[in-house]
Enzyme design. Sequence first.
Site, PDB file in Angstrom:
ATOM      1  N   ASP A  84       0.691  -1.207   0.078  1.00  0.00           N
ATOM      2  CA  ASP A  84      -0.017   0.031   0.066  1.00  0.00           C
ATOM      3  C   ASP A  84       0.818   1.244  -0.002  1.00  0.00           C
ATOM      4  O   ASP A  84       1.879   1.348   0.783  1.00  0.00           O
ATOM      5  CB  ASP A  84      -0.909   0.123   1.331  1.00  0.00           C
ATOM      6  CG  ASP A  84      -2.078   0.823   1.153  1.00  0.00           C
ATOM      7  OD1 ASP A  84      -2.441   1.343   0.304  1.00  0.00           O
ATOM      8  OD2 ASP A  84      -2.304   1.162   2.351  1.00  0.00           O
ATOM      9  N   ASP A 105       3.145   4.740  -5.226  1.00  0.00           N
ATOM     10  CA  ASP A 105       2.340   6.051  -5.069  1.00  0.00           C
ATOM     11  C   ASP A 105       3.550   7.168  -5.548  1.00  0.00           C
ATOM     12  O   ASP A 105       4.194   7.520  -4.664  1.00  0.00           O
ATOM     13  CB  ASP A 105       2.262   6.202  -3.601  1.00  0.00           C
ATOM     14  CG  ASP A 105       1.557   7.528  -3.309  1.00  0.00           C
ATOM     15  OD1 ASP A 105       1.504   8.425  -4.292  1.00  0.00           O
ATOM     16  OD2 ASP A 105       1.179   7.875  -2.139  1.00  0.00           O
ATOM     17  N   GLY A 178      -7.842   8.028   7.444  1.00  0.00           N
ATOM     18  CA  GLY A 178      -8.137   8.359   8.886  1.00  0.00           C
ATOM     19  C   GLY A 178      -9.581   8.739   9.076  1.00  0.00           C
ATOM     20  O   GLY A 178     -10.382   8.704   8.041  1.00  0.00           O
ATOM     21  N   HIS A 207      -9.217   5.097  -1.891  1.00  0.00           N
ATOM     22  CA  HIS A 207      -8.832   5.236  -0.407  1.00  0.00           C
ATOM     23  C   HIS A 207      -9.414   5.840   0.580  1.00  0.00           C
ATOM     24  O   HIS A 207     -10.421   6.692   0.380  1.00  0.00           O
ATOM     25  CB  HIS A 207      -7.335   5.808  -0.707  1.00  0.00           C
ATOM     26  CG  HIS A 207      -6.290   4.957  -1.339  1.00  0.00           C
ATOM     27  ND1 HIS A 207      -5.071   4.361  -0.689  1.00  0.00           N
ATOM     28  CD2 HIS A 207      -6.091   4.343  -2.637  1.00  0.00           C
ATOM     29  CE1 HIS A 207      -4.591   3.652  -1.624  1.00  0.00           C
ATOM     30  NE2 HIS A 207      -5.117   3.803  -2.794  1.00  0.00           N
ATOM     31  N   GLY A 208      -9.034   5.566   1.908  1.00  0.00           N
ATOM     32  CA  GLY A 208      -9.708   6.367   3.038  1.00  0.00           C
ATOM     33  C   GLY A 208     -11.093   6.022   2.943  1.00  0.00           C
ATOM     34  O   GLY A 208     -11.860   6.843   3.530  1.00  0.00           O
ATOM     35  N   THR A 232      -8.235   2.215   9.115  1.00  0.00           N
ATOM     36  CA  THR A 232      -8.431   2.932  10.316  1.00  0.00           C
ATOM     37  C   THR A 232      -9.727   2.237  11.129  1.00  0.00           C
ATOM     38  O   THR A 232      -9.621   2.154  12.333  1.00  0.00           O
ATOM     39  CB  THR A 232      -8.661   4.544  10.315  1.00  0.00           C
ATOM     40  OG1 THR A 232      -7.581   4.977   9.664  1.00  0.00           O
ATOM     41  CG2 THR A 232      -8.795   5.073  11.696  1.00  0.00           C
TER      42      THR A 232
HETATM   43  P1  13P Z   1      -8.413   4.624   6.088  1.00  0.00           P
HETATM   44  O1  13P Z   1      -7.193   4.077   7.182  1.00  0.00           O
HETATM   45  O2  13P Z   1      -8.959   6.015   6.131  1.00  0.00           O
HETATM   46  O3  13P Z   1      -9.566   3.467   6.127  1.00  0.00           O
HETATM   47  O4  13P Z   1      -7.865   4.568   4.868  1.00  0.00           O
HETATM   48  C1  13P Z   1      -7.139   3.039   4.329  1.00  0.00           C
HETATM   49  C2  13P Z   1      -6.296   3.326   3.012  1.00  0.00           C
HETATM   50  O5  13P Z   1      -6.949   4.126   2.294  1.00  0.00           O
HETATM   51  C3  13P Z   1      -5.028   2.754   2.929  1.00  0.00           C
HETATM   52  O6  13P Z   1      -4.435   2.988   1.724  1.00  0.00           O
END
Ligand code: 13P
Length: 287
Positions: A84, A105, A178, A207-208, A232
Amino acid sequence: MLVSATEMLKKAKAGHYAVGQFNINNLEWTKCILQTAQECNSPVILGVSEGAGKYMCGYKTVVGMVNGMLEELNITVPVALHLDHGSYEACLKCVDAGFSSIMFDGSHYPIEENVEKTKELVKIVAENNMSLEAEVGSIGGEEDGVVGMGECADPAECKMIADLGIDFLAAGIGNIHGKYPENWPGLRFDVLDAIQQKTGDMPLVLHGGTGIPDDMIKKAIDLGVAKINVNTECQLVFADATRGYIEAGKDQQGKGFDPRKLLAPGCEAIKAKVKEKMELFGSVGKA
Ligand code: 13P
């Protein structure tokens, strides 16, 4: 056996669902995610950040652990082990260690440099039967101590990178890693739509995933997202369940201090969260 994420994401994009990437942090995380994927008959992607890789004693240790579990737990659903947000150097290390997928990335480089480095990795990945994720427009929030501002990717740049022969593309659309702040305006579906129009069949990556409301997740899948990353949220439910166990004094009753007992509520919480996400993403039964 580990597989690349190419096929599972092509199928997901064509079938209008998404495969979850769940980041792993240790043995418990890995075991819980694999068991849940098997129970749900769902493909799954195990994400490993550079920081988590270091914490777990290096990429070779991770590969050994995951391959051992696939065999010992009789996991038959498709599983990809994916780096990742890797640097170019980390990508090479993961190719060497036996990962089945990597993310380069290069979003913080000028687009020309991102293109050059991504091109080199396309070749390397093809020689090794792996899959490659690239990124355009940095995704905000904090990950491994790096704080990004949450840009929106330029659809023309997305097309440039998508055309290099990568397997799936992460593009910033106002998402951040996060927890989302109270005043977060939400995902930029106009940008996602423009990106999908330029990149066609390319599976897009969101992502996220933590804290994005369910209706926005569904809309993102409708607009071409085929891989959703969650990290997260599993950490939060694990911490909550573990705190509950200790606050209830259970570690002080009998052998409640045994790590297998102490960590059990957290593990159950991760499993429930992963199952909930697989149902929401629509990947249940798609193995
Ligand atoms: P979160 O921690 O916000 O779930 O994001 C995870 C992520 O995008 C890992 O690349």
